[in-house]
Each structure stands twice: as C-alpha cells, then as structure tokens.
Design an enzyme around this catalytic site. Structure first.
Site, mmCIF file in Angstrom:
data_model
loop_
_atom_site.group_PDB
_atom_site.id
_atom_site.type_symbol
_atom_site.label_atom_id
_atom_site.label_comp_id
_atom_site.label_asym_id
_atom_site.label_seq_id
_atom_site.Cartn_x
_atom_site.Cartn_y
_atom_site.Cartn_z
ATOM 1 N N HIS A 195 10.736 -2.569 11.869
ATOM 2 C CA HIS A 195 10.035 -3.819 12.195
ATOM 3 C C HIS A 195 8.544 -3.719 11.849
ATOM 4 O O HIS A 195 7.709 -4.375 12.470
ATOM 5 C CB HIS A 195 10.178 -4.173 13.679
ATOM 6 C CG HIS A 195 11.594 -4.334 14.128
ATOM 7 N ND1 HIS A 195 12.262 -5.537 14.087
ATOM 8 C CD2 HIS A 195 12.485 -3.425 14.620
ATOM 9 C CE1 HIS A 195 13.496 -5.379 14.546
ATOM 10 N NE2 HIS A 195 13.652 -4.099 14.870
ATOM 11 N N SER A 325 -10.038 -3.933 -10.124
ATOM 12 C CA SER A 325 -10.808 -5.114 -9.766
ATOM 13 C C SER A 325 -11.948 -5.340 -10.738
ATOM 14 O O SER A 325 -12.556 -4.390 -11.236
ATOM 15 C CB SER A 325 -11.372 -4.969 -8.349
ATOM 16 O OG SER A 325 -12.255 -6.037 -8.034
ATOM 17 N N LYS A 331 -11.985 0.332 -7.299
ATOM 18 C CA LYS A 331 -10.721 -0.092 -6.673
ATOM 19 C C LYS A 331 -9.546 0.200 -7.595
ATOM 20 O O LYS A 331 -9.590 -0.073 -8.791
ATOM 21 C CB LYS A 331 -10.776 -1.577 -6.355
ATOM 22 C CG LYS A 331 -9.683 -2.050 -5.391
ATOM 23 C CD LYS A 331 -9.934 -3.497 -4.995
ATOM 24 C CE LYS A 331 -9.064 -3.928 -3.819
ATOM 25 N NZ LYS A 331 -7.635 -3.869 -4.112
ATOM 26 N N GLU A 338 3.696 -3.947 -8.453
ATOM 27 C CA GLU A 338 3.579 -5.400 -8.582
ATOM 28 C C GLU A 338 4.316 -5.909 -9.820
ATOM 29 O O GLU A 338 4.965 -6.968 -9.781
ATOM 30 C CB GLU A 338 2.106 -5.782 -8.645
ATOM 31 C CG GLU A 338 1.355 -5.494 -7.351
ATOM 32 C CD GLU A 338 -0.156 -5.481 -7.510
ATOM 33 O OE1 GLU A 338 -0.842 -5.260 -6.500
ATOM 34 O OE2 GLU A 338 -0.642 -5.681 -8.637
#
Length: 467
Positions: A195, A325, A331, A338
């Site tokens: 969960h 980025s 970053k 993805e």
C-alpha cells in the site's frame, strides 16, 4: 530540339487508363490505391508484410511449376524478382498505406504488379505505355491464390518471424538480467512495502525475483501462442474452399515457405477460420499486452526505489545516462523507466485496436487485416527494442545503496511484526504506536513498556531472520 522525356507511362485496368511514374514498377491498381487513400503521414504498409508476401509468391511459383500449371521460365522470373524484394533491393516500390481495403488486396496487387513489370525489364524490355506483359500479375504471379488467403498468410509469417528473431530474444535477455540481479542481491535485507507503506522485511533479491518471474510467465504465455500463429491458410483462396487452386498445392506451398523461413509453419486446421478471423493474432497480442502490463509495474518500482537521490527512497542506484533537466543543474532522471512505460501504454492501446478489429470479421472475411497486423508488428518491434534498451541502459547497471537500505530498514516500525507470536498483536501494536508518537525506537518502547528486555528484543527482532 530534343523532346522532353515523359515522366509517366500509361497503364490500363478494367476501370480505364492510369498514369504511372516512369521509374516505378507498380501498375494501375497500385496507383489507384495511392491516389484514393492519401491517409496518414506514417501509415505505410509494414515492410515485413511485403517480404512475407514475396516469400508466398516465390513458394507459390515453385509449387505451381511442380504441379504443371506454370512454365519453368515464368517460375524462374517470378522467383528472381521475389528474391530481389526479399533482399531489400526494391523497397521503394511499395508506396501503399495500411488505410486501404481491409483485405489487403491493394498491397497484394502492388506486389503482383511489381513482380510482373520487373520481370518485363529483366527480359530486356522497357517500361512503356500499353505493356504487353509476359508475366501477368493476376494469371501468373497470383496463380492459385486470392488476396484473402495470401494476406492472411503473410500476417502469420511476418508476426512469427518478428517474434522469433527479435521480440522473444530481447525479452529472454531482460529476464536473464533480472534473474542475475536477483542472485546478486539475495543477501541484501531491506524493508518491504505494501500500500506504499512500510511492511515486513524482504531481500532486494527476492524483490527482483518477483520481477523476473513476471517476465518469465509473460514469455511463457507469448511462446505458447506461436503454435496457433504457425497455422497458414494459404491454399484456401477467396473464402477457404480452395477454388482455383490445384490439389496438393497447399501442402507444397507451405513446405516451401517452411524451407525459406526455417519456421515450422503448417496448414491451418480450418482455413475458413483463418481467413474470416484473426483470433491467433488477438491471442498473441494479448500475451504482448500481459508483458507490457508487467513492465509498467517493474519500471515504476525501479524509478520509485531509485528516487532521490537525497529526498526519496533511494535504495538503489540506476545508471546516470544523460542530464535530466534544462533548468536544474545536475539533475538525473529515470528516463529508461519512463520510456518503456510509454511504450507499454502504447501497446495496451494497440491491444484495444486489435481486439475491436479482430471482432470485425463479417461472414467469410475479416476486413481489418492491415490494421491488425500493423499494430501487432508495431507492438512486437517496440517491445523488442524497449526491452533491449531498458536492459542495457538501466537494469544491467543497477546497484544497491547499502547505507540507505540499512537506514530505512532499521527505522521501520513494521519490524514489530516479529513480536506478534511472542507478546501478541495488541502489545506489539502499542509498541509501534508509541514509537511513532514519541519518535522513538521499537526497542526503546518495548523496554519502557516493560514487555521485553534489551536482549530479548535483539533476539526476536532480527531482520535477516524475517525474510
């Protein structure tokens, strides 16, 4: 003064005259389809279908010759042009889109016309208006065939070949890499999560074994569909009865297809079913969708486990492949995760298209064949390439963050679960609740509440014995 050379020639079909580019081998029916179906920027018929139909034409010509209904000279010409197509020498001769007749007839005729006109040139002739073809596109190249059984057969040949040569090997490599990571990480105890919340401990290896098992079962499902996919309806001609095909033709042509492809194809158990429906491809794509669903789950887990690097979970390190980025210096993002997630979402969308198209057979013919096979081939290719990229650019380079894993494990309140069988659920829950409220440790609360001594706690709450 020299006359300007014409850029086109004139060909005729039953509807009249058509202008054809002078440097193209296709004929009137192809040109009509090209004119009438200007749909989509990137909707070309998959080249795998062109090669598959050429294999069928080659096998059919040899079979028709052996059955005594096609001359050896014509057979040799047809085979020669088919080999040129298969060898990718004529790729620019197939301009049609998938958004055409639902039987794929236009593409079948495109290939028939190219073989006919290319044979004409091989014989030493020029492409001129009113061609008197020695090899006729219908009578010779399409002998003993219909677009209905040819295109249906090509769908199976193209799909099976793609899966065998590309998709399945890529998935197997990914499975092997996940299994290797599972073995390497087998002794790294970490906190489990259900969960999205802290749960009892698990090893990082056990976590990865779940991923490997998902891929293994999806791969097993995909391989099981190959038997149905190996059935070819060639020889059924228009509706499955075999009208205009000589006796024994189907056996011969499939034997030659098997030799050319080195794939164990066989005659359809029921040619009526194989021409009117494409349940075999629905079944195959369903397995591809199953793998896509598994890969979305696995990819999301990996990007969450690697989140951070300092303000997320950060239990694993993934390869740093490129800056993430345009505004935030330094970053790094989980781009491979993805990418494969988007691929898998596209595959799920393709499955919807195939499901609806597969249900659109009317009487003796499914009329969404180009759509069905284009989506199957797209999914197969995307799955193959994305699994390969995900494997070499992400999974292969994953490393555990031992410090972070230990920190999160030791700080988890759910280690209290080990106390259940010793002091009961109610007391264990009170320890966990007090530790949370007081921002203290389970051990501190166990001792403060008088439930356990220091040594008793250490003996019972041992994460390595809880996995």
């Amino acid at each position: 003064m020299n006359k300007k050379r014409k850029s086109y020639r004139i060909e005729k079909d039953i509807l009249g005259k058509v202008k054809i580019p002078i440097n193209k081998y296709w004929g009137a029916q192809t040109e009509r389809s090209k004119i009438n179906f200007k749909i989509g920027q990137n909707g070309s018929m998959p080249i795998e279908i062109i090669y598959a139909i050429s294999i069928i034409k080659k096998a059919a010509a040899i079979s028709n010759f052996e059955l005594g209904i096609l001359s050896e000279y014509k057979k040799n010409l047809i085979v020669k042009v088919c080999d040129e197509i298969i060898d990718r020498k004529l790729d620019d001769q197939f301009p049609l889109v998938i958004w055409q007749t639902g039987s794929g007839t236009h593409t079948n005729m495109n290939i028939n016309e190219v073989i006919s006109n290319r044979s004409h040139v091989i014989m030493g002739n020029k492409l001129e208006s009113e061609i008197n073809r020695f090899i006729h596109p219908n009578d010779d190249v399409n002998m003993s065939q219909s677009s209905n059984d040819v295109f249906s057969t090509s769908m199976h040949i193209a799909a099976y070949t793609m899966l065998k040569n590309f998709t399945i090997p890529s998935i197997e490599n990914l499975k092997s890499c996940l299994e290797q990571k599972s073995y390497l990480f087998k002794n790294i105890v970490k906190i489990g999560r259900t969960h999205l919340m802290d749960a009892v401990p698990i090893t990082l290896g056990q976590e990865f074994s779940g991923y490997a098992s998902q891929i293994k079962k999806g791969l097993y499902s995909l391989k099981n569909t190959l038997n149905h996919l190996s059935e070819l309806p060639i020889g059924g001609t228009a509706v499955g009865t075999g009208l205009n095909a000589p006796k024994g033709y189907d056996i011969k042509v499939i034997n030659y297809i098997k030799k050319i492809t080195n794939i164990p194809f066989k005659i359809s158990e029921n040619k009526f079913e194989s021409i009117a429906n494409h349940d075999s491809i629905v079944e195959t794509h369903s397995s591809i969708k199953q793998l896509a669903i598994s890969l979305i789950k696995i990819s999301n887990d990996i990007r969450f486990l690697s989140s951070g690097p300092r303000s997320g979970i950060g239990e694993i390190f993934i390869p740093e492949n490129e800056p993430g980025s345009s505004i935030m210096p330094g970053k790094i993002n989980p781009t491979q995760c993805e990418s494969i997630i988007m691929v898998c979402m596209n595959i799920i969308g393709n499955d919807v298209s195939i499901s609806i198209a597969g249900s659109s057979g009317n009487y003796e013919l499914n009329v969404c064949k180009p759509l069905i096979i284009s989506k199957l081939l797209e999914s197969s290719r995307l799955l193959s390439e994305s699994c390969h990229s995900f494997n070499i650019n992400c999974i292969n380079g994953i490393k555990p963050n031992h410090h972070r894993i230990k920190e999160l494990l030791n700080n988890s309140l759910m280690l209290v679960t080990a106390l259940n069988t010793h002091i009961g659920y109610e007391k264990s829950a009170k320890i966990a609740r007090c530790a949370y409220i007081n921002n203290s440790t389970l051990k501190e609360e166990s001792i403060r509440l008088g439930y356990l001594t220091n040594d008793e706690f250490d003996k019972i709450v041992n994460p390595s014995k809880m996995v």
